[in-house]
Design a protein around this motif. Structure first.
Motif, PDB file in Angstrom:
ATOM      1  N   ASP A 169       6.461 -10.600   0.944  1.00 27.30           N
ATOM      2  CA  ASP A 169       5.529 -10.353  -0.155  1.00 27.30           C
ATOM      3  C   ASP A 169       4.135 -10.820   0.258  1.00 27.30           C
ATOM      4  N   GLY A 170       3.159  -9.913   0.150  1.00 29.22           N
ATOM      5  CA  GLY A 170       1.791 -10.249   0.530  1.00 29.22           C
ATOM      6  C   GLY A 170       1.413  -9.815   1.923  1.00 29.22           C
ATOM      7  N   SER A 171       2.399  -9.379   2.721  1.00 34.02           N
ATOM      8  CA  SER A 171       2.105  -8.906   4.074  1.00 34.02           C
ATOM      9  C   SER A 171       1.429  -7.543   4.011  1.00 34.02           C
ATOM     10  N   ASP A 172       0.833  -7.118   5.127  1.00 31.62           N
ATOM     11  CA  ASP A 172       0.126  -5.827   5.161  1.00 31.62           C
ATOM     12  C   ASP A 172       1.055  -4.674   4.818  1.00 31.62           C
ATOM     13  N   PHE A 173       2.255  -4.670   5.411  1.00 31.28           N
ATOM     14  CA  PHE A 173       3.196  -3.572   5.146  1.00 31.28           C
ATOM     15  C   PHE A 173       3.681  -3.594   3.698  1.00 31.28           C
ATOM     16  N   TYR A 174       3.937  -4.778   3.168  1.00 30.79           N
ATOM     17  CA  TYR A 174       4.375  -4.900   1.777  1.00 30.79           C
ATOM     18  C   TYR A 174       3.310  -4.345   0.842  1.00 30.79           C
ATOM     19  N   ASN A 175       2.073  -4.757   1.063  1.00 32.66           N
ATOM     20  CA  ASN A 175       0.972  -4.294   0.209  1.00 32.66           C
ATOM     21  C   ASN A 175       0.745  -2.796   0.340  1.00 32.66           C
ATOM     22  N   LEU A 176       0.902  -2.274   1.561  1.00 35.39           N
ATOM     23  CA  LEU A 176       0.739  -0.837   1.780  1.00 35.39           C
ATOM     24  C   LEU A 176       1.790  -0.054   1.022  1.00 35.39           C
ATOM     25  N   ALA A 177       3.040  -0.489   1.126  1.00 34.79           N
ATOM     26  CA  ALA A 177       4.127   0.197   0.421  1.00 34.79           C
ATOM     27  C   ALA A 177       3.928   0.122  -1.084  1.00 34.79           C
ATOM     28  N   GLN A 178       3.482  -1.016  -1.568  1.00 34.93           N
ATOM     29  CA  GLN A 178       3.246  -1.198  -3.005  1.00 34.93           C
ATOM     30  C   GLN A 178       2.158  -0.246  -3.507  1.00 34.93           C
ATOM     31  N   THR A 179       1.086  -0.132  -2.734  1.00 39.29           N
ATOM     32  CA  THR A 179      -0.019   0.758  -3.108  1.00 39.29           C
ATOM     33  C   THR A 179       0.410   2.217  -3.097  1.00 39.29           C
TER      34      THR A 179
END
Length: 225
Positions: free
Chosen positions: A86-96
């Protein structure tokens, strides 16, 4: 259903648009976990999915409904958010990307008069006003759901929050200062409510109703107004 129907053409176009985005590059093909040295990936992610496979399945008419196809797209984001911190670049990208997809898919359904799915991919799609429309939960159902959240473990609660963050983010009240997330049951959409309630009920049954632990970021599990 025929792939020549307007909703199928619109779905294929939407997936192609997502695929073409520069940010979608990590999601176009299966994760090459061997080459990346991610040797725990098969243990963590039980059902891999990628945009290329979804495009192929759409082309070959493998889906029963466009909701099935949408569930596979959601699985891509969910897998990424499950494996990455949670909070990693890939996590944030997937969330967006997940939130943008949901906005476009909701618009697609409205434009083609396709009802919201009542549950997961097995539910299929229905014409507007058909049996596939998720009904608004009653106050009693909302209260029962809110109470059941205290009976599941922290990992399962985390999955509920992750699912809502993708499908109904407005139902989550985040307090970044205290690292908490509160679930507002009244703001969960009927379709999302049906899905998460089914998951929670299954976990409660498995645990025999035993109370679970507390997950960081979830000091307040639910609010039912």
């Amino acid at each position: 259903m025929s792939s020549s129907a307007p909703e199928w053409q619109a779905m294929s176009k939407l997936v192609s648009q997502v695929y073409a985005k520069a940010d979608a590059e990590p999601f176009r093909e299966p994760v090459d976990w061997k080459a990346l040295g991610l040797f725990d990936y098969p243990q963590v992610i039980k059902k891999p999915m990628d945009l290329g496979l979804i495009k192929k399945k759409l082309h070959e008419n493998k889906y029963k409904s466009i909701h099935d196809a949408a569930d596979d797209v959601r699985l891509i984001w969910k897998n990424c958010m499950t494996y990455n911190a949670d909070g990693s670049d890939f996590y944030n990208l997937a969330q967006t990307m997940a939130k943008k997809f949901e906005e476009k898919f909701e618009k697609l359904c409205a434009q083609n008069e396709v009802a919201a799915a009542a549950g997961g991919g097995d539910g299929g799609a229905a014409a507007s006003g058909g049996s596939g429309v998720a009904e608004e939960p009653t106050i009693e159902e909302k209260r029962a759901f809110a109470k059941s959240l205290y009976k599941i473990g922290k990992d399962d609660l985390g999955k509920v929050i992750m699912d809502l963050d993708v499908k109904c983010p407005k139902a989550l009240i985040k307090n970044s200062a205290e690292d908490e997330v509160e679930i507002n049951v009244d703001l969960i959409s009927p379709a999302a409510f049906a899905e998460v309630r089914e998951f929670v009920n299954e976990k409660v049954a498995e645990a025999g109703g035993a109370a679970g632990g507390k997950k960081k970021k979830t000091a307040k599990r639910a609010r039912n107004q």
